[in-house]
Design a protein around this motif. Sequence first.
Motif, short mmCIF file in Angstrom:
data_model
loop_
_atom_site.label_atom_id
_atom_site.label_comp_id
_atom_site.label_asym_id
_atom_site.label_seq_id
_atom_site.Cartn_x
_atom_site.Cartn_y
_atom_site.Cartn_z
N VAL A 156 1.16 -1.06 -0.09
CA VAL A 156 -0.11 0.13 0.15
C VAL A 156 1.06 1.16 -0.03
O VAL A 156 1.93 1.52 0.95
N VAL A 157 0.67 2.12 -0.86
CA VAL A 157 1.47 3.45 -1.04
C VAL A 157 1.69 3.96 0.34
O VAL A 157 0.60 4.43 0.79
N GLY A 158 2.77 4.43 0.51
CA GLY A 158 3.18 5.03 1.88
C GLY A 158 2.73 4.33 3.29
O GLY A 158 3.06 5.05 4.32
N ASP A 159 2.41 2.96 3.17
CA ASP A 159 1.98 2.36 4.60
C ASP A 159 3.59 1.65 4.77
O ASP A 159 4.08 0.69 4.03
N LYS A 160 3.80 1.77 6.14
CA LYS A 160 4.86 1.28 6.75
C LYS A 160 4.70 0.13 7.74
O LYS A 160 5.65 -0.07 8.59
N GLN A 161 3.37 -0.12 8.01
CA GLN A 161 3.12 -0.79 8.98
C GLN A 161 3.23 -2.59 8.77
O GLN A 161 3.20 -3.43 9.50
N GLY A 162 3.44 -2.80 7.70
CA GLY A 162 3.85 -4.32 7.11
C GLY A 162 5.08 -4.61 6.80
O GLY A 162 6.10 -3.81 6.80
#
Length: 521
Positions: free
Chosen positions: A299-305
Amino acid sequence: MEVAANCSLRVKRPLLDPRFESYKLSLEPLPSYQLELDAAVAEVKLRDDQYTLEHMHAFGMYNYLHCDPWYQDSVYYIDNLGRIMNLTVMLIVFNEELGNPFIIIHSISLLKAEEHSIATLLLRIEKEELSMKGSGFYVSLEWVTISKKYEDNKKYEVAKRNTLRGKSVPHYAAIEPDGNGLMIISYKPFTFVQAGQGLEESKDENMSEEIKEPLYYWQQTEDDLTVTIQLPEDCTKEDIQVQFLPDSVNIVLKGQRFLEGNLFSSIDHESSTWIIKENNSLEISLIKKSEGMTWPELVVGDKQGEFIRDSAQCAAIAERLMHLTSDELNPNPDKDKPPCNAQELEECDIFFEENFSLCRFDGNTLKTTHVVNLGSNQYLFSVIVDPKEMPCFCLRHDVDALLWQPRSSKQDDMWEHIATFNALGYVQASKRDKKFFACAPNYSYAALCECLRRVFIYRQPTPMSTVLYNRKEGRQVGQVAKQQVASLETNDPILGFQATNERLFVLTTKNLFLIKVNTEN
């Protein structure tokens, strides 16, 4: 209790070169000068009771050569006679018992209207007498500030003294220029402790501040992506809502929005599915619209994974990148397997410490204010580019090495991507005997040395005086990045290594070598 902000490092795409081809071995000689020392370097030997890996990381790999950031072509070291060599020393009247032996890993000078202060970070490996876990040793970082008012003739006195503890030697630790904060890159987290407080007690009190586990894990093949989410124990099928759209995904668990945003690329939303596995995990399969494309993020910009590569992907990456170093100035691009250095990509080259993180601590509250989960972005080295700023740190990003400048004054964008060394992240992984890593403050080259004799220099791409062609793509190659190797005329181990814009300084037990890197200046 305040919780640290979950941050990320923003890569500047214009500094990346997706068309970078390789480093070409250059046989141009490097001017090298040797100075015999009248007294050997004061090399610290580990005692029999200093046997752990952390002792080795802290003291065994210590760089005995130091560079003056205000005058680049000046380096200094301490010899076994106790002399500081090649440095004008200003004595500070200060005498204080600071406990067990330590090394100074960073220090700054603070000038205020009526006061001069020096803030220093001291690193020790100490024994937790009551600990029954592991070796019983822990890493101590002591933040000591000594001060003296200008009008007083008294000596410097300790104005502030705080201690952090952790279970691993930090890769990077530095005090902010204004003395109001501290940044640490480490495998295991550090926490401030009060005098007399044990490491385990500190962990219990700061449990909420530890780095969070990834919310999800994802993998990919050329055709699809698989996302795995660990469900709560009481979560049922009715509690799960997954919406697939051509360019986005929306996941809701028990009425709470779990993951939502634009995907990196388009998917076949009608063929994408999800299923609950026996281990109470949610597995989501996304079918790529464009087969063969590698997604750098889900997901663009998501760093939770957290992205996980399998062994087959590791082998494929190694096969594709074997051309990045060569033994020829212009290797034949028509060969099935282009010439390369005879090193292989190790499996550990893909995965690094799972909790590898960058943390910023506030100097007043002693709390963690910012956390960056670095994941597989391996730490490589640090360098002082601007003496008025904190030291930069270099991280591996895919195959490249990216240089980051901390900006403590910018709370919303605290780390700036300032330079890229193409393919250096991959190249350095093949050097099994490497000891020290450095780069020029103007980013013109990076260099690493082995434990004995050899020094490798990797220059930034520069225009060629002759015309070269890439036969496979049928285009002219405008720039070439050169790789050079210098072999020192000594069998003594390398104890120190520093780089300036024009020169490399290499310190061995009995000699100081100077290698002229940029001869045109």
